[in-house]
Design an enzyme around this catalytic site. Structure first.
Site, mmCIF file in Angstrom:
data_model
loop_
_atom_site.group_PDB
_atom_site.id
_atom_site.type_symbol
_atom_site.label_atom_id
_atom_site.label_comp_id
_atom_site.label_asym_id
_atom_site.label_seq_id
_atom_site.Cartn_x
_atom_site.Cartn_y
_atom_site.Cartn_z
ATOM 1 N N CYS A 112 -16.798 -10.250 11.766
ATOM 2 C CA CYS A 112 -17.722 -10.043 12.927
ATOM 3 C C CYS A 112 -16.914 -9.259 14.061
ATOM 4 O O CYS A 112 -17.457 -8.179 14.311
ATOM 5 C CB CYS A 112 -18.302 -11.231 13.407
ATOM 6 S SG CYS A 112 -17.205 -12.821 12.834
ATOM 7 N N LYS A 153 0.818 -1.313 -0.113
ATOM 8 C CA LYS A 153 0.071 -0.034 -0.237
ATOM 9 C C LYS A 153 0.730 1.297 0.023
ATOM 10 O O LYS A 153 0.620 2.403 -0.604
ATOM 11 C CB LYS A 153 -0.918 0.018 1.130
ATOM 12 C CG LYS A 153 -1.733 -1.339 1.303
ATOM 13 C CD LYS A 153 -3.214 -1.101 2.235
ATOM 14 C CE LYS A 153 -3.779 -2.161 2.435
ATOM 15 N NZ LYS A 153 -2.882 -3.074 3.148
ATOM 16 N N ASP A 194 5.491 0.872 11.051
ATOM 17 C CA ASP A 194 5.081 -0.583 11.338
ATOM 18 C C ASP A 194 5.803 -0.992 12.652
ATOM 19 O O ASP A 194 6.896 -0.637 12.970
ATOM 20 C CB ASP A 194 5.507 -1.666 10.170
ATOM 21 C CG ASP A 194 4.386 -3.084 10.297
ATOM 22 O OD1 ASP A 194 3.633 -2.981 9.427
ATOM 23 O OD2 ASP A 194 4.665 -3.868 11.270
#
Lengths: 694, 180
Positions: free
Chosen positions: A491, A364, A382
């Site tokens: 979820c 990205k 990171d």
């Protein structure tokens, strides 16, 4: 001892003796399979059989001719089974068992073939004959029970039960098992017990899942009398977790998320690898040139789709796609299609200052650089130093020169530097990863893991919000994305974390027991089964003000602010990726902040068609809301509290400690207030606006 | 992160000038802003002033890389160019060597270039001159040192080495850990 078969009264035939010997091993195997993951070859096996099933419909006529010869040939096999047949005439068995039986037979046959036993002959027969045989077998569904019973000591009881159960359905069973779908019925308690001892094979389970879903989808017409939906659902849950090797927790979560018809597709899609995609590095080459160069090397590829001008899909390749000279020269980057989306949503502009909060392995980051044409600055962060090596490698390989790579914990980032025009937060899945790549996730994740990472995500999101500079002339955007290739994140992260998090700002949304803001429907989710890319969730937020609301002293204000915020929500249209939201103490502020944001939006719309409806009613509504808020303040407080206690349990102590009498929105503000921004801007002491666009 | 000392600058520029000669001044005086070299953990990074300012926010132990890494100083204070510098060497290279498609792969695995794989070579290349290696499609693949001058190359037998390998883009994969 050849015996002619009467096609109208199909003779039941089970596996031969030798085949039955194999049975023990097979059931053993089945146990292992249900316990752990499903070896791929098993799936294939069962699918194949399922296919031949369907063939039996149109292959029927051939049967009559050959029946005689075949029966001659197989006479010895049949002979062995005669005893069984006689018993079976009387006995019956519940519908679902049929499938199991077919399967057992076939399996046995194959296994026996290997050992060159009786059935060898039939194994070598022409295709027609084989299908013929299978047909016969299908018609004699019953044996399995008998077989099992013979093997099991408890067989006696079962037999009786089965008889009583099955009497009514006997005729159907014999004549046509093609339309089993229609008469799907729930297994009784005894069968369930039996299953516990002898697990069903996977094909049966699969068939049962399909039938079950079918019934659930047309519940009123197909239901069995006297059975409740809950019974069907609990069976479905059990079967799904058996067949796809998920744990019950995840299946439950998934069932919350997807409609049943989609659920199976979704699970199925998770078993399949996504196609390999690459992204052209426009800093060094053009897609057309790259495609040509790769085709010359024997790579079979295609453009990714209309939505991307840089993506290519690799179908197959005679050379390793990650080691071609073009790859090494930095002409492209191996990158999943789903990873394009957050960057496209971020749509960085030339000359901006962009933060990529969790950048590894650099796909990205380099895409951002490419969109900015190597201008401006990118800070690639990171938390994992090892993974940063690949970031550095990729940055240099792709010729990106505007990047600073650093190794902070994302949560500390606002203390390091702020004022970014755009921030990309690709929230880490805390090792859950993508299920297609790491099957262990399916079984290992439970509530605790999910909540733990949910908390981390929340902290990261808050840190990211703090890092954005709302006053940036071109930006002030935050893109939050989540890769979930699977349920875990679907979820947990998305619905619980993000929505939960966002519900700080929009206290009136609803998801099942929890309420979420309707504008969250405008966030974008990509699912494997519908988009053929790894699952992804993308939300774009715009920050309206840098001002940090503060001070424990004016608690009451915070309350009103929060409730106003909810009403001042503007939502966007079409692709649905935009949400806008203001949390403001004063309507006026909301208005002024809102206007520039609107303008910016036009520029940055990724999918180009998204537009935003102007927040015309914004200020007015906010005002009204303020009034409302004061009158209903108490009520709001109460509801928020209850929500907090419900929802925040996971996130735990931190919140709950503070939360004795306070509402969630305020807590969140306090937490922001604690960071460095707050210290720096203490004097400003007003309120902040955050707008989400998704 | 600190600026290079006089001596370090000299060492590095000497090395760079083997490949790009006087073009080195184009690296320092750029029309699109001020660019500079900085030393961080023995590595030399090349970056614009703008990025440099931002990078000062980051503490030394947390900083992994800024801009482009050109190479590193060895313990004996020699300068060694890394393949990551290729993006800046290739456009300014004075002497180039093109290798045939068959040899491409061999060079990318770290082998020297043999006469048989030599496609083209810049006229007047002297022996031990630093050269940038290209594929026949003009994709820079790495750099090395000419083992023979252009004249000699014409005469030597096909199996003799004409370019000594120094760095190639295959190192992005092979040496990912040590690049920076």
């Amino acid at each position: 001892m050849g015996r002619k078969l009467d096609p109208t009264n199909k003779v039941k035939r089970g596996p031969g003796r030798k085949a039955r010997k194999q049975r023990g091993a097979e059931t053993e195997l089945a146990k292992f399979i249900t316990d752990g993951d499903i070896p791929q070859f098993f799936l294939c096996l069962f699918y194949v059989q399922g296919f031949t099933d369907e063939n039996s419909k149109w292959l029927k006529p051939v049967k009559k001719k050959q029946k005689t010869d075949e029966s001659e040939e197989d006479s010895d096999t049949e002979w062995e089974e005669e005893e069984e047949e006689e018993q079976e005439e009387v006995k019956l068995q519940p519908q679902p068992k049929e499938e199991e039986e077919d399967d057992d037979d076939d399996d046995d046959e194959e296994m026996v073939d290997d050992y060159g036993t009786v059935n060898d002959e039939s194994g070598e027969k022409s295709g027609e004959e084989e299908s013929d045989e299978e047909k016969k077998k299908k018609s004699m569904a019953e044996e399995s029970d008998e077989d099992e019973d013979e093997e099991d000591e408890e067989g006696e009881d079962d037999d009786e039960d089965d008889q009583s159960d099955g009497d009514m359905e006997e005729e159907d069973t014999v004549q046509a098992n093609i339309d089993e779908m229609d008469k799907f019925r729930l297994p009784g308690a005894e069968e369930a017990e039996k299953e516990a001892v002898l697990p069903l094979d996977l094909k049966t389970v699969y068939q049962r899942i399909k039938d079950n879903v079918d019934v659930l989808c047309n519940f009123s017409s197909k239901r069995e009398e006297g059975k409740s939906r809950a019974e069907y659902i609990s069976l479905l849950k059990k079967d799904l977790s058996t067949y796809y090797s998920y744990n019950h927790f995840l299946i439950e979560k998934l069932m919350d998320i997807f409609p049943l018809s989609e659920l199976v597709d979704f699970l199925e899609a998770n078993e399949i690898q996504r196609p390999v995609t690459i992204r052209t590095n426009t800093l060094k080459t053009r897609r057309r040139d790259l495609a040509q160069a790769l085709i010359n090397r024997g790579v079979n590829l295609d453009p990714l789709g209309k939505w991307s001008k840089v993506g290519l899909v690799i179908f197959d390749s005679s050379v390793p796609i990650g080691a071609t000279p073009e790859y090494l020269a930095g002409h492209y980057m191996l990158q999943g299609a789903s990873s394009f989306l957050p960057v496209m949503a971020l749509s960085p502009q030339e000359g901006e200052l962009v933060l990529d909060m969790s950048s590894a392995p650099g796909g990205k980051t380099t895409y951002i650089a490419q969109l900015m044409r190597n201008t401006g600055t990118i800070v690639a962060n990171d938390a994992n130093a090892d993974r940063l090596k690949s970031v550095v490698g990729n940055i240099h390989r792709l010729g990106v020169t505007n990047t600073v790579v650093c190794n902070y914990d994302g949560r500390q980032f606002p203390k390091v530097m702020g004022g970014f025009d755009r921030v990309l937060l690709d929230a880490p899945c805390s090792g859950t990863g993508v299920i297609a790549k790491d099957p262990a996730v399916k079984t290992s994740k439970d509530q605790v893991d999910i909540l733990r990472s949910a908390h981390l995500q929340k902290e990261l999101l808050l840190a990211a919000i703090d890092s954005v500079n709302a006053e940036s002339p071109s930006g002030g955007y935050l893109v939050y994305c989540l890769k979930y290739g699977n349920c875990v994140c679907v979820c947990s992260r998305v619905t619980h974390d993000f929505m939960f998090l966002i519900s700080f700002f929009f206290p009136s949304c609803r998801f099942r027991e929890r309420r979420f803001h309707p504008s969250l429907q405008l966030t974008r989710r990509f699912y494997p089964h519908s988009h053929n890319m790894d699952g992804f969730f993308v939300a774009k937020l715009k920050k309206f003000s840098n001002v940090i609301p503060t001070t424990p002293s004016d608690k009451e204000d915070d309350v009103t602010e929060a409730s106003e915020g909810t009403t001042a929500v503007e939502s966007a249209e079409t692709k649905g990726v935009k949400t806008k939201k203001t949390v403001s103490g004063q309507a006026g502020t909301a208005h002024t902040n809102g206007t520039p944001a609107k303008e910016n939006n036009k520029k940055t719309n990724v999918k180009s068609k998204r537009k935003e409806s102007p927040p015309a009613a914004g200020p007015k509504r906010a005002k009204v809301a303020k009034l409302d808020a004061q009158t209903v303040k108490a009520a709001v407080k109460k509801s928020d509290q209850s929500k907090a206690s419900k929802a925040a349990k996971p996130d735990g102590k931190k919140l709950e400690k503070k939360n004795a009498t306070k509402m969630k929105p305020r807590i969140k503000k306090n937490r922001i207030g604690k960071n460095k921004f707050n210290k720096l801007k203490k004097m400003l002491n007003k309120q902040d606006d955050v707008v989400g666009q998704c | 992160m600190r600026p290079l000392t006089e001596e370090e600058t000299k060492t590095m520029f000497e090395k760079l000038s083997k490949y790009i000669g006087e073009n080195i001044k184009l690296l320092v005086d750029r029309p699109d802003g001020t660019y500079c070299f900085r030393l961080h953990k023995d590595r030399v990074y090349y970056m614009s002033e703008k990025i440099l300012k931002l990078a000062t926010n980051i503490s030394r132990d947390k900083l992994v890389s800024v801009g482009t890494c050109f190479g590193k100083f060895t313990k004996t204070s020699k300068f060694r160019l890394h393949i990551t510098a290729l993006d800046f060497l290739a456009p300014y290279a004075k002497f180039k060597v093109w290798v045939k498609p068959g040899t491409e792969q061999s060079f990318l695995y770290g082998n020297h270039v043999l006469k048989s794989g030599l496609g083209r070579i810049t006229e007047n290349t002297e022996q031990y001159q630093g050269v940038v290696v290209y594929s026949m499609a003009d994709v820079p693949l790495g750099f090395g040192v000419a083992a023979k001058s252009t004249q000699e190359c014409r005469r030597v037998d096909p199996m003799s080495i004409v370019v000594f390998h120094q760095a190639d883009v295959g190192e992005f994969i092979r040496n990912e850990d040590t690049l920076t």
